[in-house]
Design an enzyme around this catalytic site. Structure first.
Site, PDB file in Angstrom:
ATOM      1  N   ASN B  80       0.736  -1.328   0.542  1.00  0.00           N
ATOM      2  CA  ASN B  80       0.001   0.511  -0.024  1.00  0.00           C
ATOM      3  C   ASN B  80       1.347   1.485  -0.553  1.00  0.00           C
ATOM      4  OD1 ASN B  80      -1.348  -2.268   2.045  1.00  0.00           O
ATOM      5  ND2 ASN B  80      -2.812  -1.529   0.662  1.00  0.00           N
ATOM      6  N   ILE B  87       0.948   6.714   0.967  1.00  0.00           N
ATOM      7  CA  ILE B  87       0.318   6.053   1.174  1.00  0.00           C
ATOM      8  C   ILE B  87      -1.263   6.017   0.743  1.00  0.00           C
ATOM      9  CG2 ILE B  87      -0.132   5.330   3.627  1.00  0.00           C
ATOM     10  CD1 ILE B  87       2.333   7.233   4.687  1.00  0.00           C
ATOM     11  N   CYS B  88      -1.618   4.002   0.399  1.00  0.00           N
ATOM     12  CA  CYS B  88      -2.492   4.086   0.073  1.00  0.00           C
ATOM     13  C   CYS B  88      -3.785   4.169   1.321  1.00  0.00           C
ATOM     14  CB  CYS B  88      -2.967   3.157  -1.034  1.00  0.00           C
ATOM     15  SG  CYS B  88      -4.871   2.709  -1.577  1.00  0.00           S
ATOM     16  N   LEU B  89      -4.430   5.100   1.830  1.00  0.00           N
ATOM     17  CA  LEU B  89      -4.976   4.681   3.443  1.00  0.00           C
ATOM     18  C   LEU B  89      -6.013   5.439   3.078  1.00  0.00           C
ATOM     19  CD1 LEU B  89      -4.813   3.307   5.850  1.00  0.00           C
ATOM     20  CD2 LEU B  89      -4.047   5.648   6.813  1.00  0.00           C
TER      21      LEU B  89
END
Ligand SMILES: [Zn+2]
Ligand SMILES: [Zn+2]
Ligand SMILES: [Zn+2]
Ligand SMILES: [Zn+2]
Ligand SMILES: [Zn+2]
Ligand SMILES: [Zn+2]
Ligand SMILES: [Zn+2]
Lengths: 510, 151
Positions: B80, B87-89
């Site tokens: 992620n 950041i993939c959040l």
């Protein structure tokens, strides 16, 4: 009507009649949305359609007054409720999760999550959900919370004059005003509801120094400050002048009426007299010798001056004499200068004069009888500031000139000490034909400087044998009706003065 | 000149310093109080254990109405997190809420290290590796941790 309520003033006024969330006292200028207004919107008021307009206009008008800092004090100049609250117990429940400060005009979601009205409005503009439980939510679905309002009203708070502004030493990018406890501030606490009433008459409120200084004055100390302010005006005991108390120390080292000691001789006097004392009296003051102008470099105390005079009498005398001769030399130089200047002036005047030509006519009637006299004289005339006359000897001035007319130009004898350079011609005019006059031309003469006895005879200039006597006849045209016509034509070339003084002839100059 | 720092940011900063969460530190930069130097310790039991990961976190003018911008500065092998540290959040994007804070964001990132989610990848090749050969991916992640995140 509703739109009117949305202007800043109207909101405040309206807030007075409704339960108010003015948590910060009298200076608060902007309230949260009034509960009144909100309940009407919630009751699906016919004006409900204005809610969109409401959020646009009212929020903007709030932003005009409230910093972008959500939930920060509505009273931009004062401490926030968070600064003033005195019981931290349970308070976390009444903090807005968006601005993290105590709720201002609390609003809740369908699930009871609480926010400041302003904070949740901003959030709903971005996302139509509760920031905590994410339940779908829009402006019209927000609800008041009576419990929260009640709790907030009952919150124990300090008087806002319990705090004072911290003098900022922080860098400019963190220009946040910090409020710290004022050690001399108001100690009272009360519920939030009572705050406004107390603070409007709190004696700890800051006030202005009546002397215009930047003093920390409180409402209750204003009167005593009149006699305590370091900037108040007092009268100097010595010179009676009005001065500011803070400048007293300065004044005391300048006041001319304060008695001081001369630091040289220790004599006592008013400060204002010190300078005169030092200049004229102080025995310890170094003064220059009276002969400094004559070159004595001595600097001695006034009291020692008599001794110096005594000791240096001889050298002073020498200096004086040297000085005097220098002075004399200088004077004579100056005198020469000024005489030269005067001479130049005279020369220029002379030049102006010299260019002038004078013709003087002398007409004698009854020549046939007059010629029997040995000498005839014309009237005096003035020329170049001197007196002149002509003289004629009809039968020669001396035996060697018998049978001739002698004709002279004379300088009057009272013109001593001058020499005059002349160019002149004398002529006997012909009545019949002006061109055949008898002329003696081209005389150039310097009339005498001093009358010298030996020159007595010939102090005139002209011709002994001007013309034979028998030339003068009616037939020749030199007489008409027995009138002889003599003309003198005179040009002044220069005038010289010679100045004589008692012993020396300073200069002759021409 | 920057505008006044909102009280919320001051408050959050104070709390981050005075009550730090285990394995997380965030310090504001001296010349910009909206910029934070962040360090997250690799969670125990994760392939990042033993590593210390540097991140930068920036609070925009819209914060808290807009999420903070966060990025890994230390290289990390994670499905992620991409090569640039992005950041993939979801809470850093569409799931942001102004009720969230710097602290909650950092805790979420710490959680992401404990539980990589290859089904919502940002780095596709890492995610593929993770799905096809989790043991191999974990070995690589450990190797990267040793290589880049050891102080
Ligand atoms: Zn708020
Ligand atoms: Zn909710
Ligand atoms: Zn008070
Ligand atoms: Zn004063
Ligand atoms: Zn005085
Ligand atoms: Zn003295
Ligand atoms: Zn002397």
């Amino acid at each position: 009507m509703l739109l009117k309520v949305l202007t800043g003033d109207e909101v405040v006024r309206n807030a007075g009649s409704a339960p108010t969330f003015n948590l910060l006292g009298p200076n608060t200028t902007v309230q949260g949305i009034t509960p009144n207004l909100f309940s009407r919107v919630n009751q699906s008021d016919p004006l409900f359609t204005l809610t969109s307009g409401f959020s646009a206009t009212s929020v903007r008008s709030f932003e005009g007054n409230v910093a972008m800092d959500y939930g920060q004090s509505r009273d931009l100049d004062g401490p926030t409720l968070d600064d003033l609250v005195c019981e931290e117990k349970d308070i976390e429940e009444y903090k807005c999760p968006i601005c993290m400060q105590i709720l201002q005009s609390p609003r809740q979601c369908k699930n009871g999550h609480l926010y400041c009205a302003l904070c949740i409005q901003k959030s709903l503009d971005k996302r139509a959900e509760c920031p905590q439980c994410r339940v779908p939510l829009n402006l019209s679905e927000l609800a008041k919370s009576l419990v929260a309002e009640k709790h907030l009203r009952a919150l124990k708070v300090h008087c806002k004059y319990y705090l004072m502004r911290e003098e900022s030493k922080k860098p400019a990018h963190n220009a946040e005003v910090n409020w710290i406890v004022d050690p001399e501030g108001c100690q009272e606490t009360f519920t939030q509801e009572e705050a406004e009433r107390h603070e409007s008459k709190c004696g700890y409120a800051p006030d202005l120094c009546m002397f215009g200084a930047n003093c920390r004055v409180r409402k209750m100390t204003v009167e005593e400050h009149r006699d305590a302010c370091p900037y108040r005006t007092i009268t100097c005991d010595h010179c009676k002048k009005e001065i500011k108390l803070v400048s007293l120390e300065d004044h005391n080292v300048k006041c001319p009426e304060i008695v001081i000691h001369c630091e040289l001789c220790q004599a006592e006097m008013k400060r204002g007299h010190l300078r005169e004392h030092r200049r004229q009296q102080c025995p310890e003051e170094d003064i220059p010798c009276a002969y400094s102008e004559q070159g004595c470099d001595a600097q001695v105390k006034r009291k020692q001056m008599p001794r110096h005079m005594e000791e240096s009498a001889a050298s002073h005398l020498a200096r004086v004499s040297q000085h005097l001769s220098q002075q004399l030399f200088q004077m004579s130089e100056d005198f020469k200068q000024s005489l030269k200047a005067r001479d130049d002036k005279i020369r220029s005047l002379e030049r102006a004069l010299a260019d002038q030509n004078f013709d003087i006519d002398w007409k004698m009637k009854n020549w046939s009888s007059l010629k029997k006299k040995s000498y005839l004289q014309s009237g005096e005339f003035e020329l170049a500031g001197l007196k002149w006359y002509m003289g004629i000897y009809p039968n020669g001035d001396l035996p060697d000139a018998r049978g001739h007319i002698s004709l002279f130009l004379f300088l009057s004898s009272n013109c001593r000490g001058q020499k005059v350079g002349l160019r002149f011609s004398l002529r006997i005019m012909n009545h019949r034909n002006p061109n055949t006059k008898i002329v003696q031309n081209g005389f150039r003469a310097n009339f005498p400087l001093v009358e010298r006895p030996e020159e007595q005879v010939s102090k005139g200039w002209g011709a002994k044998r001007f013309t034979p006597c028998d030339e003068i006849t009616e037939a020749n045209g030199y007489l008409k009706d027995d009138l002889l016509f003599i003309q003198a034509s005179i040009t002044v070339c220069n005038i010289r003065w010679e100045v004589e003084t008692a012993n020396t002839s300073i200069v002759g100059y021409w | 000149m920057a505008a006044n720092l909102p009280r919320r940011i001051i408050k959050e900063t104070q709390r981050l310093v005075s009550e730090p969460d285990p394995g997380i530190s965030a310090t504001p930069s001296d010349d910009n109080l909206r910029y934070f130097n962040v360090m997250i310790a690799g969670p125990t039991g994760s392939p990042f254990e033993g590593g210390v990961f540097k991140l930068e976190l920036f609070l925009t003018e819209e914060y808290p109405m807009a999420p903070p911008k966060v990025r890994f500065l230390t290289r990390i092998y994670h499905p992620n997190i991409d090569r640039l540290g992005r950041i993939c959040l979801d809470i850093l994007k569409e799931k942001w809420s102004p009720a969230l804070q710097i602290r909650t964001v950092l805790l979420s990132i710490q959680g992401l290290l404990s539980a990589p989610n290859p089904d919502d990848p940002l780095a596709n090749d890492v995610a593929d590796h993770w799905k096809k050969d989790e043991a191999g991916a974990i070995t690589t992640a450990k190797a990267w941790t040793n290589k880049f995140a050891m102080v």
